[in-house]
Write a protein that holds these residues in place. Sequence first.
Motif, mmCIF file in Angstrom:
data_model
loop_
_atom_site.group_PDB
_atom_site.id
_atom_site.type_symbol
_atom_site.label_atom_id
_atom_site.label_comp_id
_atom_site.label_asym_id
_atom_site.label_seq_id
_atom_site.Cartn_x
_atom_site.Cartn_y
_atom_site.Cartn_z
ATOM 1 N N PRO A 197 0.809 -1.323 -0.168
ATOM 2 C CA PRO A 197 -0.004 0.001 -0.025
ATOM 3 C C PRO A 197 0.776 1.261 -0.150
ATOM 4 C CG PRO A 197 0.188 -0.745 2.041
ATOM 5 C CD PRO A 197 0.903 -1.894 1.456
ATOM 6 N N ASP A 198 0.212 2.377 -0.552
ATOM 7 C CA ASP A 198 0.832 3.635 -0.416
ATOM 8 C C ASP A 198 0.521 4.479 0.938
ATOM 9 O OD1 ASP A 198 2.129 4.233 -3.092
ATOM 10 O OD2 ASP A 198 0.084 3.802 -3.594
ATOM 11 N N ALA A 199 -0.550 3.796 1.506
ATOM 12 C CA ALA A 199 -1.077 4.401 2.628
ATOM 13 C C ALA A 199 -1.897 3.184 3.556
ATOM 14 C CB ALA A 199 -2.028 5.524 2.593
ATOM 15 N N ILE A 200 -1.967 3.269 4.798
ATOM 16 C CA ILE A 200 -2.502 2.427 5.618
ATOM 17 C C ILE A 200 -3.485 2.963 6.619
ATOM 18 C CG2 ILE A 200 -2.282 0.696 7.499
ATOM 19 C CD1 ILE A 200 -0.124 -0.560 6.209
ATOM 20 N N LEU A 201 -4.610 2.622 6.689
ATOM 21 C CA LEU A 201 -5.597 2.894 7.522
ATOM 22 C C LEU A 201 -5.455 2.102 9.034
ATOM 23 C CD1 LEU A 201 -8.957 3.761 5.857
ATOM 24 C CD2 LEU A 201 -6.812 4.959 5.876
ATOM 25 N N LEU A 202 -4.953 2.401 9.857
ATOM 26 C CA LEU A 202 -4.606 1.507 11.112
ATOM 27 C C LEU A 202 -5.478 1.804 12.311
ATOM 28 C CD1 LEU A 202 -2.447 -0.398 11.823
ATOM 29 C CD2 LEU A 202 -0.926 1.555 12.292
ATOM 30 N N ASP A 203 -6.394 0.873 12.733
ATOM 31 C CA ASP A 203 -7.218 1.138 13.950
ATOM 32 C C ASP A 203 -6.693 0.650 14.997
ATOM 33 O OD1 ASP A 203 -9.736 1.903 14.853
ATOM 34 O OD2 ASP A 203 -10.824 0.621 13.914
ATOM 35 N N GLU A 204 -6.600 1.567 15.798
ATOM 36 C CA GLU A 204 -5.929 1.214 17.429
ATOM 37 C C GLU A 204 -4.877 0.566 17.541
ATOM 38 O OE1 GLU A 204 -7.878 2.339 20.295
ATOM 39 O OE2 GLU A 204 -9.637 3.028 19.633
ATOM 40 N N PRO A 205 -3.765 0.735 16.982
ATOM 41 C CA PRO A 205 -2.713 -0.173 17.043
ATOM 42 C C PRO A 205 -2.126 -0.486 18.312
ATOM 43 C CG PRO A 205 -1.814 1.760 16.197
ATOM 44 C CD PRO A 205 -3.453 2.000 16.305
ATOM 45 N N SER A 206 -2.345 0.423 19.433
ATOM 46 C CA SER A 206 -1.781 0.391 20.738
ATOM 47 C C SER A 206 -2.957 -0.529 21.479
ATOM 48 C CB SER A 206 -1.184 1.498 21.261
ATOM 49 O OG SER A 206 -2.302 2.468 21.680
ATOM 50 N N GLU A 207 -4.087 -0.536 20.892
ATOM 51 C CA GLU A 207 -5.087 -1.120 22.032
ATOM 52 C C GLU A 207 -4.803 -2.513 22.426
ATOM 53 O OE1 GLU A 207 -9.180 -0.300 22.135
ATOM 54 O OE2 GLU A 207 -9.470 -2.085 21.549
ATOM 55 N N GLY A 208 -4.947 -2.844 23.681
ATOM 56 C CA GLY A 208 -4.900 -4.386 24.378
ATOM 57 C C GLY A 208 -3.741 -5.077 23.939
ATOM 58 N N ILE A 209 -2.719 -4.124 23.757
ATOM 59 C CA ILE A 209 -1.312 -4.800 23.710
ATOM 60 C C ILE A 209 -0.303 -4.612 25.068
ATOM 61 C CG2 ILE A 209 -1.442 -4.551 21.230
ATOM 62 C CD1 ILE A 209 0.693 -2.858 21.080
ATOM 63 N N ALA A 210 0.435 -5.581 25.379
ATOM 64 C CA ALA A 210 1.269 -5.497 26.389
ATOM 65 C C ALA A 210 2.259 -4.189 26.202
ATOM 66 C CB ALA A 210 2.399 -6.867 26.474
ATOM 67 N N PRO A 211 2.318 -3.689 27.530
ATOM 68 C CA PRO A 211 3.271 -2.468 27.730
ATOM 69 C C PRO A 211 4.425 -2.630 26.840
ATOM 70 C CG PRO A 211 1.903 -2.658 29.577
ATOM 71 C CD PRO A 211 1.786 -3.959 28.908
ATOM 72 N N VAL A 212 5.187 -3.904 27.161
ATOM 73 C CA VAL A 212 6.573 -3.868 26.504
ATOM 74 C C VAL A 212 6.313 -3.805 24.808
ATOM 75 C CG1 VAL A 212 7.423 -5.067 28.421
ATOM 76 C CG2 VAL A 212 6.352 -6.229 26.550
ATOM 77 N N LEU A 213 5.274 -4.189 24.388
ATOM 78 C CA LEU A 213 5.194 -4.168 22.942
ATOM 79 C C LEU A 213 4.637 -2.763 22.210
ATOM 80 C CD1 LEU A 213 3.576 -7.481 21.700
ATOM 81 C CD2 LEU A 213 6.020 -6.795 21.546
ATOM 82 N N VAL A 214 4.151 -1.869 23.374
ATOM 83 C CA VAL A 214 3.695 -0.418 22.880
ATOM 84 C C VAL A 214 4.946 0.280 22.059
ATOM 85 C CG1 VAL A 214 2.772 1.767 23.347
ATOM 86 C CG2 VAL A 214 1.642 -0.551 24.272
ATOM 87 N N GLN A 215 6.250 0.332 22.827
ATOM 88 C CA GLN A 215 7.152 0.942 22.446
ATOM 89 C C GLN A 215 7.782 0.395 21.009
ATOM 90 O OE1 GLN A 215 8.487 3.712 23.612
ATOM 91 N NE2 GLN A 215 10.143 3.620 21.691
ATOM 92 N N ALA A 216 7.580 -0.978 20.901
ATOM 93 C CA ALA A 216 8.034 -1.582 19.595
ATOM 94 C C ALA A 216 6.941 -1.456 18.389
ATOM 95 C CB ALA A 216 7.948 -2.996 19.891
ATOM 96 N N MET A 217 5.742 -1.289 18.996
ATOM 97 C CA MET A 217 4.800 -0.999 18.077
ATOM 98 C C MET A 217 4.948 0.529 17.442
ATOM 99 S SD MET A 217 2.243 -1.777 16.347
ATOM 100 C CE MET A 217 1.018 -3.110 17.252
ATOM 101 N N ALA A 218 5.026 1.430 18.169
ATOM 102 C CA ALA A 218 5.528 3.000 17.867
ATOM 103 C C ALA A 218 6.627 2.892 16.853
ATOM 104 C CB ALA A 218 5.777 3.690 19.110
ATOM 105 N N GLU A 219 7.798 2.191 17.178
ATOM 106 C CA GLU A 219 9.028 2.138 16.403
ATOM 107 C C GLU A 219 8.654 1.804 15.010
ATOM 108 O OE1 GLU A 219 11.910 0.091 18.697
ATOM 109 O OE2 GLU A 219 11.879 1.701 20.105
ATOM 110 N N ALA A 220 7.742 0.602 14.900
ATOM 111 C CA ALA A 220 7.369 -0.092 13.662
ATOM 112 C C ALA A 220 6.513 0.983 12.987
ATOM 113 C CB ALA A 220 6.841 -1.479 13.963
ATOM 114 N N VAL A 221 5.732 1.816 13.606
ATOM 115 C CA VAL A 221 4.950 2.709 12.754
ATOM 116 C C VAL A 221 5.691 3.811 11.985
ATOM 117 C CG1 VAL A 221 3.117 4.504 13.225
ATOM 118 C CG2 VAL A 221 2.664 2.173 14.055
ATOM 119 N N LEU A 222 6.736 4.287 13.120
ATOM 120 C CA LEU A 222 7.606 5.289 12.713
ATOM 121 C C LEU A 222 8.638 4.714 11.385
ATOM 122 C CD1 LEU A 222 8.647 6.989 15.871
ATOM 123 C CD2 LEU A 222 7.191 8.145 13.938
ATOM 124 N N ALA A 223 9.007 3.319 11.464
ATOM 125 C CA ALA A 223 9.732 2.875 10.622
ATOM 126 C C ALA A 223 8.958 2.833 9.112
ATOM 127 C CB ALA A 223 10.440 1.551 10.828
#
Length: 234
Positions: free
Chosen positions: A153-179
């Motif tokens: 895709p050129d763009a992604i619609l991402l619904d609540e990526p941080s919801e219901g995920i373990a705190p240790v993964l929230v940072q990894a998720m933020a890094e992945a989104v920025l990457a």
Amino acid sequence: MLLDVENLKASYGRAQVLFGLSFRLQAGEITALIGRNGAGKTTTLKAVLGLVPATADRLLFKDRSILGVPTYKIARLGLGYVPEDRRIFTDLTVEENLEAGRRSGGSERAPWTPERLFRLFPNLAAMKGRRGNQMSGGEQQMLSIARTLMGNPDAILLDEPSEGIAPVLVQAMAEAVLAMKAEGVAILLSEQNWAFAAAVADKACVIERGEMRFEGAMTDFLGNEALRLQTLGV
Ligand code: ATP
């Protein structure tokens, strides 16, 4: 401009839930739709994709009207979607899930491969052969995003990526989104977690009861205490 939305309205049966939202998503940017539970964030993403009945004065993706276009065709134009409920195949492995995400069409950039995706999601690289049903919610969420990227895709619609995920993964998720952004994928994300949104997004669109209260730079939203209190209570 990748996505250009003007006066978007949507209803469930007789209950109108979006009352004329206007917003934009530029190439190379992350825009966050922020709002309380039930504000209409998920409905906004679904309305863009034609998954709920919607009207708009303008609904353009890459300068083409996608109003009334079937959802699978919108995906082929290069607009990906990662729903809140993590659509992965639970009885397939990580690698098999990624292969299942391959699509024709999409962006003109170099196609994603599992190897490239594993650099974005190191957590997934460590569990290539694991089945979906043996992964945590956050890992499944990452796999769901990676699978959508396989559609190029050129763009992604991402619904609540941080919801219901373990705190240790929230940072990894933020890094992945920025990457993903660094790789040239624009992202429109819906978030109740304003701290996550603030950490990744360039722009904020604040929705309250189906109406847009603010569209602008994330820093301006963060600096506007009255607006934050009114729309999020923080
Ligand atoms: P959440 O963070 O809880 O997902 P949201 O901001 O994404 O919240 P929506 O899910 O878009 O909000 O819901 C907006 C409004 O539409 C809410 O009042 C909700 O109750 C209503 N709604 C959502 N889905 C349906 C449906 N399938 N049928 C009827 N009403 C619905």
